[in-house]
Design a protein around this motif. Structure first.
Motif, PDB file in Angstrom:
ATOM      1  N   GLY A  56      11.454  98.673  50.974  1.00 11.38           N
ATOM      2  CA  GLY A  56      12.147  97.996  49.879  1.00 11.38           C
ATOM      3  C   GLY A  56      12.403  96.540  50.212  1.00 11.38           C
ATOM      4  O   GLY A  56      13.036  96.225  51.219  1.00 11.38           O
ATOM      5  N   VAL A  57      11.893  95.638  49.362  1.00  8.95           N
ATOM      6  CA  VAL A  57      12.055  94.199  49.571  1.00  8.95           C
ATOM      7  C   VAL A  57      12.606  93.564  48.301  1.00  8.95           C
ATOM      8  O   VAL A  57      12.390  94.066  47.190  1.00  8.95           O
ATOM      9  CB  VAL A  57      10.730  93.524  49.969  1.00  8.95           C
ATOM     10  N   ALA A  58      13.299  92.443  48.479  1.00  6.62           N
ATOM     11  CA  ALA A  58      13.918  91.774  47.333  1.00  6.62           C
ATOM     12  C   ALA A  58      13.982  90.276  47.584  1.00  6.62           C
ATOM     13  O   ALA A  58      13.915  89.814  48.738  1.00  6.62           O
ATOM     14  CB  ALA A  58      15.319  92.324  47.073  1.00  6.62           C
ATOM     15  N   VAL A  59      14.132  89.535  46.492  1.00  6.62           N
ATOM     16  CA  VAL A  59      14.425  88.106  46.559  1.00  6.62           C
ATOM     17  C   VAL A  59      15.583  87.836  45.611  1.00  6.62           C
ATOM     18  O   VAL A  59      15.534  88.214  44.431  1.00  6.62           O
ATOM     19  CB  VAL A  59      13.211  87.234  46.180  1.00  6.62           C
ATOM     20  N   LEU A  60      16.620  87.195  46.131  1.00  5.00           N
ATOM     21  CA  LEU A  60      17.792  86.817  45.344  1.00  5.00           C
ATOM     22  C   LEU A  60      17.752  85.318  45.101  1.00  5.00           C
ATOM     23  O   LEU A  60      17.482  84.538  46.020  1.00  5.00           O
ATOM     24  CB  LEU A  60      19.092  87.175  46.085  1.00  5.00           C
ATOM     25  N   THR A  61      18.049  84.903  43.859  1.00  8.80           N
ATOM     26  CA  THR A  61      18.002  83.486  43.508  1.00  8.80           C
ATOM     27  C   THR A  61      19.173  83.142  42.594  1.00  8.80           C
ATOM     28  O   THR A  61      19.748  84.007  41.939  1.00  8.80           O
ATOM     29  CB  THR A  61      16.689  83.134  42.780  1.00  8.80           C
ATOM     30  N   ARG A  62      19.498  81.869  42.529  1.00  7.94           N
ATOM     31  CA  ARG A  62      20.571  81.423  41.616  1.00  7.94           C
ATOM     32  C   ARG A  62      20.085  81.406  40.170  1.00  7.94           C
ATOM     33  O   ARG A  62      20.847  81.693  39.249  1.00  7.94           O
ATOM     34  CB  ARG A  62      21.060  80.028  42.011  1.00  7.94           C
ATOM     35  N   GLN A  63      18.845  81.020  39.967  1.00  8.39           N
ATOM     36  CA  GLN A  63      18.264  80.981  38.631  1.00  8.39           C
ATOM     37  C   GLN A  63      17.168  82.033  38.528  1.00  8.39           C
ATOM     38  O   GLN A  63      16.569  82.425  39.524  1.00  8.39           O
ATOM     39  CB  GLN A  63      17.674  79.591  38.349  1.00  8.39           C
ATOM     40  N   ARG A  64      16.929  82.489  37.298  1.00  4.66           N
ATOM     41  CA  ARG A  64      15.879  83.481  37.100  1.00  4.66           C
ATOM     42  C   ARG A  64      14.537  82.894  37.523  1.00  4.66           C
ATOM     43  O   ARG A  64      14.183  81.778  37.132  1.00  4.66           O
ATOM     44  CB  ARG A  64      15.826  83.899  35.630  1.00  4.66           C
ATOM     45  N   PRO A  65      13.751  83.625  38.338  1.00  6.43           N
ATOM     46  CA  PRO A  65      12.462  83.095  38.778  1.00  6.43           C
ATOM     47  C   PRO A  65      11.534  82.800  37.602  1.00  6.43           C
ATOM     48  O   PRO A  65      11.583  83.459  36.565  1.00  6.43           O
ATOM     49  CB  PRO A  65      11.895  84.223  39.649  1.00  6.43           C
ATOM     50  N   VAL A  66      10.688  81.825  37.800  1.00  9.37           N
ATOM     51  CA  VAL A  66       9.710  81.452  36.793  1.00  9.37           C
ATOM     52  C   VAL A  66       8.623  82.512  36.688  1.00  9.37           C
ATOM     53  O   VAL A  66       8.097  82.783  35.595  1.00  9.37           O
ATOM     54  CB  VAL A  66       9.097  80.081  37.135  1.00  9.37           C
ATOM     55  N   ALA A  67       8.271  83.126  37.826  1.00 11.61           N
ATOM     56  CA  ALA A  67       7.227  84.156  37.848  1.00 11.61           C
ATOM     57  C   ALA A  67       7.540  85.147  38.950  1.00 11.61           C
ATOM     58  O   ALA A  67       8.192  84.814  39.946  1.00 11.61           O
ATOM     59  CB  ALA A  67       5.852  83.528  38.061  1.00 11.61           C
ATOM     60  N   VAL A  68       7.075  86.384  38.769  1.00  9.11           N
ATOM     61  CA  VAL A  68       7.279  87.477  39.730  1.00  9.11           C
ATOM     62  C   VAL A  68       5.943  88.166  39.947  1.00  9.11           C
ATOM     63  O   VAL A  68       5.243  88.501  38.988  1.00  9.11           O
ATOM     64  CB  VAL A  68       8.306  88.502  39.197  1.00  9.11           C
ATOM     65  N   ARG A  69       5.601  88.399  41.223  1.00 11.19           N
ATOM     66  CA  ARG A  69       4.327  89.055  41.532  1.00 11.19           C
ATOM     67  C   ARG A  69       4.525  90.116  42.621  1.00 11.19           C
ATOM     68  O   ARG A  69       5.277  89.900  43.572  1.00 11.19           O
ATOM     69  CB  ARG A  69       3.293  88.024  42.008  1.00 11.19           C
ATOM     70  N   THR A  70       3.840  91.236  42.446  1.00 12.94           N
ATOM     71  CA  THR A  70       3.892  92.310  43.439  1.00 12.94           C
ATOM     72  C   THR A  70       2.501  92.902  43.605  1.00 12.94           C
ATOM     73  O   THR A  70       1.554  92.507  42.935  1.00 12.94           O
ATOM     74  CB  THR A  70       4.844  93.441  43.016  1.00 12.94           C
ATOM     75  N   TRP A  71       2.413  93.909  44.483  1.00 15.25           N
ATOM     76  CA  TRP A  71       1.155  94.616  44.720  1.00 15.25           C
ATOM     77  C   TRP A  71       1.088  95.840  43.823  1.00 15.25           C
ATOM     78  O   TRP A  71       1.305  96.957  44.276  1.00 15.25           O
ATOM     79  CB  TRP A  71       1.052  95.049  46.173  1.00 15.25           C
ATOM     80  N   ASP A  72       0.857  95.645  42.551  1.00 18.95           N
ATOM     81  CA  ASP A  72       0.656  96.772  41.647  1.00 18.95           C
ATOM     82  C   ASP A  72       1.837  97.742  41.676  1.00 18.95           C
ATOM     83  O   ASP A  72       1.674  98.959  41.806  1.00 18.95           O
ATOM     84  CB  ASP A  72      -0.642  97.514  42.007  1.00 18.95           C
ATOM     85  N   ALA A  73       3.052  97.206  41.581  1.00 24.82           N
ATOM     86  CA  ALA A  73       4.251  98.043  41.633  1.00 24.82           C
ATOM     87  C   ALA A  73       5.259  97.556  40.604  1.00 24.82           C
ATOM     88  O   ALA A  73       5.228  96.401  40.176  1.00 24.82           O
ATOM     89  CB  ALA A  73       4.867  98.007  43.033  1.00 24.82           C
TER      90      ALA A  73
END
Length: 305
Positions: A66-83
């Motif tokens: 399980g991995v995550a990224v926390l940011t102050r603003q909503r990310p412009v784009a999100v990418r994963t390995w088919d998940a």
């Protein structure tokens, strides 16, 4: 200034009991990459990620990775390995995941790991940077180094070692693609996470007796050599602490390893050269108010963008 941290929490529920929420609020990071969140979405602690937007890729193996990224603003784009991922704003409490808006074409060899919750990347709104969070397999010893009676686990004939080697080879191909894609989009690239490899003698306190230990094998260290160069990716913490032993980021829970600072540096910020040059401070938060958040410690870097 952009403050960015990487933390292997070794279970978000356990980390919260040790004060993760307080650390997150006090450290005031703009971006936090998490590894080993290890919680089904419905089992996340209340206010698990504080007042941050979260992209969480839980994987499909209960209680693992399980991995995550926390940011102050909503990310412009999100990418994963088919998940599928949890994309949630501060104050929201929905539990549903959704397909990542941008699926990453899988590099050869990654399909076997696409469901494991090991990688997610986002394009920041705060700055022209792509940030990735990686949890690399721990691995094991090759068959010829496995000695019954000297191992905590039963010998496996080198199966875990071989699996890690395949992952590393595939991920190196993926990393080149992602770095070049970010550059083509006018973005810097930052890979953070638990790579489960210590690179040099400076990165392991007991390096002499660790030369035949998983995580410090010559072929694993050579893999790190292949990732970093003045033109591709820079080991940011090492660039700011060129002559230091450590600073270590992982210590065994056993014995006096933490008290004696007998640790390993296996948690990294690997940045494209232009981004790396903006780094002005790198610290490892060994504990928070006298309490260890995990067997790993947060690695925090300030980038003067």
């Amino acid at each position: 200034m952009l403050r960015i941290a990487s933390v292997n929490v070794n279970g978000i529920r356990a980390a919260h009991k040790r004060g993760f929420a307080d650390w997150l609020a006090a450290r005031d990071c703009d971006v936090v990459a998490l590894q080993e969140v290890r919680a089904p979405i419905e089992s996340l602690p209340e206010n698990a990620f504080g007042d941050r937007h979260v992209v969480y890729e839980p994987g499909q193996i209960p209680g693992r990775n399980g991995v995550a990224v926390l940011t102050r603003q909503r990310p412009v784009a999100v990418r994963t390995w088919d998940a599928d991922v949890l994309v949630r704003a501060p104050g929201e409490d929905h539990l549903h995941t959704e397909p990542a808006p941008d699926r990453i074409p899988l590099a050869r060899g990654l399909a076997a790991h696409a469901h494991e919750g090991r990688y997610v990347e986002v394009d920041l709104a705060e700055a022209p940077v792509t940030v990735a969070s990686l949890y690399l397999p721990k691995g094991g010893l090759p068959a010829h180094l496995q000695k019954p009676g000297r191992m905590r686990e039963a010998p496996d004939g080198g199966a875990k070692y071989a699996r890690k080697q395949r992952f590393m080879a595939a991920f190196a191909r993926h990393l080149t693609r992602s770095r070049r894609a970010a550059a083509a989009d006018g973005r810097e690239f930052l890979l953070m996470g638990d790579l489960n490899v210590a690179h040099t003698r400076q990165d392991v306190a007991a390096w002499r007796r660790s030369q035949q230990a998983e995580g410090f094998l010559p072929e694993e260290r050579a893999w790190i050599d292949g990732l970093i160069s003045p033109r591709s990716l820079v080991d940011v913490v090492r660039s700011l602490h060129p002559d230091a032993d450590g600073p270590y980021s992982w210590w065994s829970w056993l014995g006096q390893a933490f008290a004696k600072d007998s640790g390993w540096r296996i948690d990294y910020h690997l940045a494209t050269p232009r981004l790396a040059r903006t780094a002005v401070r790198a610290e490892v938060d060994r504990d928070h108010r006298g309490v260890r958040l995990s067997d790993h410690a947060p690695v925090v870097v300030d980038y003067d963008l």
